[in-house]
Design a protein around this motif. Sequence first.
Motif, short mmCIF file in Angstrom:
data_model
loop_
_atom_site.label_atom_id
_atom_site.label_comp_id
_atom_site.label_asym_id
_atom_site.label_seq_id
_atom_site.Cartn_x
_atom_site.Cartn_y
_atom_site.Cartn_z
N HIS A 167 -30.63 -51.60 30.57
CA HIS A 167 -30.94 -52.66 29.62
C HIS A 167 -29.66 -53.01 28.87
O HIS A 167 -28.85 -52.14 28.56
N SER A 168 -29.50 -54.27 28.53
CA SER A 168 -28.31 -54.70 27.80
C SER A 168 -28.43 -54.32 26.33
O SER A 168 -29.52 -54.07 25.81
N PRO A 193 -30.55 -42.63 31.82
CA PRO A 193 -30.64 -43.14 33.19
C PRO A 193 -30.60 -42.03 34.25
O PRO A 193 -29.91 -41.02 34.11
N GLN A 194 -31.34 -42.29 35.31
CA GLN A 194 -31.38 -41.41 36.47
C GLN A 194 -29.98 -41.18 37.04
O GLN A 194 -29.67 -40.09 37.53
N SER A 195 -29.13 -42.19 36.96
CA SER A 195 -27.77 -42.06 37.48
C SER A 195 -26.99 -40.96 36.76
O SER A 195 -26.15 -40.29 37.35
N ILE A 196 -27.30 -40.74 35.48
CA ILE A 196 -26.61 -39.72 34.68
C ILE A 196 -27.26 -38.35 34.88
O ILE A 196 -26.58 -37.35 35.07
N THR A 197 -28.59 -38.31 34.81
CA THR A 197 -29.29 -37.02 34.81
C THR A 197 -29.55 -36.46 36.20
O THR A 197 -29.54 -35.25 36.40
N ARG A 233 -22.89 -34.88 35.48
CA ARG A 233 -21.43 -35.10 35.52
C ARG A 233 -21.15 -36.59 35.65
O ARG A 233 -20.49 -37.01 36.60
N PRO A 234 -21.65 -37.39 34.70
CA PRO A 234 -21.45 -38.84 34.81
C PRO A 234 -19.99 -39.21 34.58
O PRO A 234 -19.24 -38.48 33.93
N SER A 236 -21.07 -46.76 28.80
CA SER A 236 -21.86 -47.98 28.95
C SER A 236 -23.28 -47.77 28.43
O SER A 236 -23.82 -48.64 27.71
N PHE A 237 -23.89 -46.65 28.78
CA PHE A 237 -25.24 -46.37 28.29
C PHE A 237 -25.25 -46.23 26.77
O PHE A 237 -26.09 -46.83 26.09
N VAL A 238 -24.34 -45.44 26.23
CA VAL A 238 -24.30 -45.21 24.78
C VAL A 238 -24.05 -46.52 24.03
O VAL A 238 -24.68 -46.78 23.00
N GLU A 239 -23.17 -47.35 24.55
CA GLU A 239 -22.89 -48.65 23.92
C GLU A 239 -24.14 -49.53 23.90
O GLU A 239 -24.43 -50.17 22.90
#
Length: 182
Positions: free
Chosen positions: A16-17, A39-43, A49-50, A57-60
């Motif tokens: 999400h933006s 996100p699944q990409s991180i976890t 190990r993102p 990007s996620f935190v922002e």
Amino acid sequence: GKLDAVEINSSFKQRHSRATYERWAASVPQEFRFSVKMPQSITHESELRPSKADLDSFVEAVAGLGRKLGVLLVQLPPSHEFRSARTRAFFKNLRDRVSCGLVCEPRHISWNSVRAEALLAEYRVSRVGADPPPWEGADIPSGSREIAYFRLHGSPRRYYSNYERDQLELIRARIDVASGQS
């Protein structure tokens, strides 16, 4: 009653933006809080190990919630065993970027250890109380104890069953005990 918090689960599979998070924050009362599932990409895909860019990007984006961001949820796949060095590096990197509440829902039995609990507490991460629990005792929040976070996945059949009133009353009692209201 009315809800004063909600978990954003769609963030697990969809980015999400920041503008979307800002819009959601503007649409609720001042005291309302959001938890956001990482996100699944991180976890799952990067196994905690993102890349710096992925995490930043996620935190922002979630920073768009402002003060209404209450919790980030780190749900791990059932295959993800506890690895002290990897877990420490991940939560250190995350803590360097956020001050909001952090909760973790591990689903592998190796997380049922004194070492895992101590590491979570060190980084002020609360372990989710999950129903149904992946191991005995995993239905009770632990870790840092700053947050008593429960996730109800359906019982007896995960992702299918509804909760009957008596089950919800028992869960409510657990919430009261975990939050010191009993």
